[in-house]
Scaffold this motif. Sequence first.
Motif, mmCIF file in Angstrom:
data_model
loop_
_atom_site.group_PDB
_atom_site.id
_atom_site.type_symbol
_atom_site.label_atom_id
_atom_site.label_comp_id
_atom_site.label_asym_id
_atom_site.label_seq_id
_atom_site.Cartn_x
_atom_site.Cartn_y
_atom_site.Cartn_z
ATOM 1 N N VAL A 5 0.846 -1.195 0.000
ATOM 2 C CA VAL A 5 0.000 0.000 0.000
ATOM 3 C C VAL A 5 0.879 1.242 0.000
ATOM 4 N N ILE A 6 0.647 2.117 -0.962
ATOM 5 C CA ILE A 6 1.396 3.368 -1.052
ATOM 6 C C ILE A 6 0.436 4.538 -0.940
ATOM 7 N N SER A 7 0.656 5.380 0.071
ATOM 8 C CA SER A 7 -0.056 6.647 0.171
ATOM 9 C C SER A 7 0.770 7.657 -0.621
ATOM 10 N N LEU A 8 0.293 7.976 -1.816
ATOM 11 C CA LEU A 8 1.057 8.783 -2.770
ATOM 12 C C LEU A 8 0.647 10.242 -2.639
ATOM 13 N N GLY A 9 1.505 11.013 -2.001
ATOM 14 C CA GLY A 9 1.183 12.406 -1.715
ATOM 15 C C GLY A 9 0.865 13.219 -2.952
ATOM 16 N N GLY A 10 -0.223 13.985 -2.881
ATOM 17 C CA GLY A 10 -0.577 14.854 -4.005
ATOM 18 C C GLY A 10 0.503 15.877 -4.294
ATOM 19 N N SER A 11 1.314 16.200 -3.291
ATOM 20 C CA SER A 11 2.374 17.201 -3.465
ATOM 21 C C SER A 11 3.467 16.738 -4.403
ATOM 22 N N ALA A 128 -5.618 4.752 3.220
ATOM 23 C CA ALA A 128 -4.544 3.780 2.985
ATOM 24 C C ALA A 128 -4.476 2.755 4.112
ATOM 25 N N VAL A 129 -4.637 3.210 5.350
ATOM 26 C CA VAL A 129 -4.601 2.298 6.499
ATOM 27 C C VAL A 129 -5.791 1.333 6.446
ATOM 28 N N VAL A 130 -6.974 1.851 6.154
ATOM 29 C CA VAL A 130 -8.172 1.001 6.080
ATOM 30 C C VAL A 130 -8.018 -0.048 4.979
ATOM 31 N N LEU A 131 -7.522 0.371 3.821
ATOM 32 C CA LEU A 131 -7.338 -0.573 2.718
ATOM 33 C C LEU A 131 -6.235 -1.578 3.036
ATOM 34 N N GLY A 132 -5.197 -1.117 3.733
ATOM 35 C CA GLY A 132 -4.145 -2.034 4.152
ATOM 36 C C GLY A 132 -4.699 -3.123 5.055
ATOM 37 N N GLU A 133 -5.557 -2.727 5.992
ATOM 38 C CA GLU A 133 -6.184 -3.706 6.889
ATOM 39 C C GLU A 133 -7.039 -4.687 6.097
ATOM 40 N N ARG A 134 -7.810 -4.185 5.151
ATOM 41 C CA ARG A 134 -8.735 -5.042 4.396
ATOM 42 C C ARG A 134 -8.015 -6.072 3.534
ATOM 43 N N GLU A 139 2.227 -3.005 6.381
ATOM 44 C CA GLU A 139 2.888 -1.706 6.400
ATOM 45 C C GLU A 139 2.367 -0.811 5.284
ATOM 46 N N ILE A 140 2.509 0.477 5.506
ATOM 47 C CA ILE A 140 2.101 1.497 4.538
ATOM 48 C C ILE A 140 3.341 2.288 4.148
ATOM 49 N N LEU A 141 3.495 2.514 2.849
ATOM 50 C CA LEU A 141 4.552 3.399 2.362
ATOM 51 C C LEU A 141 3.940 4.776 2.161
ATOM 52 N N ASN A 142 4.417 5.759 2.910
ATOM 53 C CA ASN A 142 3.891 7.119 2.795
ATOM 54 C C ASN A 142 4.903 7.970 2.045
ATOM 55 N N LEU A 143 4.603 8.284 0.801
ATOM 56 C CA LEU A 143 5.531 9.028 -0.052
ATOM 57 C C LEU A 143 5.090 10.481 -0.168
ATOM 58 N N SER A 144 5.998 11.387 0.162
ATOM 59 C CA SER A 144 5.662 12.812 0.127
ATOM 60 C C SER A 144 6.867 13.598 -0.363
ATOM 61 N N ASN A 145 6.880 14.899 -0.076
ATOM 62 C CA ASN A 145 8.004 15.737 -0.514
ATOM 63 C C ASN A 145 9.054 15.909 0.586
ATOM 64 N N GLU A 197 -3.441 1.244 16.459
ATOM 65 C CA GLU A 197 -4.377 0.226 16.947
ATOM 66 C C GLU A 197 -4.188 -1.110 16.219
ATOM 67 N N LEU A 198 -3.880 -1.030 14.915
ATOM 68 C CA LEU A 198 -3.745 -2.239 14.099
ATOM 69 C C LEU A 198 -2.358 -2.867 14.186
ATOM 70 N N GLY A 199 -1.423 -2.169 14.842
ATOM 71 C CA GLY A 199 -0.054 -2.670 14.903
ATOM 72 C C GLY A 199 0.652 -2.591 13.565
ATOM 73 N N MET A 200 0.272 -1.611 12.741
ATOM 74 C CA MET A 200 0.872 -1.438 11.424
ATOM 75 C C MET A 200 2.165 -0.646 11.499
ATOM 76 N N LYS A 201 3.015 -0.870 10.526
ATOM 77 C CA LYS A 201 4.233 -0.083 10.369
ATOM 78 C C LYS A 201 4.039 0.881 9.204
#
Length: 228
Positions: A5-11, A128-134, A139-145, A197-201
Amino acid sequence: METVVISLGGSIVVPDNIDIDFIKSFYHLIASHLEKNKELRFILVVGGGGPARKYQNAYREITGKNNSDAQDWIGIAATRLNAQLIKAVFYNECKDPVVTDPTEELNFTGKILIAAGWKPGFSTDFDAVVLGERFGAKEILNLSNIEMLYSEDPRKNPKAKKISSISWNDFISMIGEEWTPGKNVPFDPVAAKKAKELGMKVILASGRNLENLSNILDKKEFTGTIIQ
């Protein structure tokens, strides 16, 4: 099947104008990883970026008001436009519609699933977290500037220290617990509490450093911050 799962920053997708060169390079990188690992699939959750900020600013200037719901809906509309662009770019790999409600019944029939903003009070980080759980992602990759977390804003304090690893409790203490539209934090507080809460990284990293992103996907040494 491994789901990333990648949270792809709009920035980084639309910092001011659409960054065509970045999107091209990002597409080729993701496609290359899909090609070499047939058991891999991606969920890409796209943020609002420059258009969201411009339209939210316009709303405040025109009305003199600061209604959170109104601004959230504007931001959500921007994420959905950006997400449709990314879906079109990944046309061959993305078979399903853009996800606008991460809690509804979903199909994931291709190698890429694209998601956008959901409803007021929640950022695309939360989606992204909700979809990761589903879909079983740990883990979630959070990509930003920004390349990683700092003890303070390095633009204001050149002596700010880089933070390579931090607990959820310490991270939440640093950013606060309230969500406001357009809040400038590395990972939204509501999403942070859910991930805890989900123990995610969550890995915070620069979206523009695609070599570094490739290292993360290959589980090699990388530059960034791990929150867990």
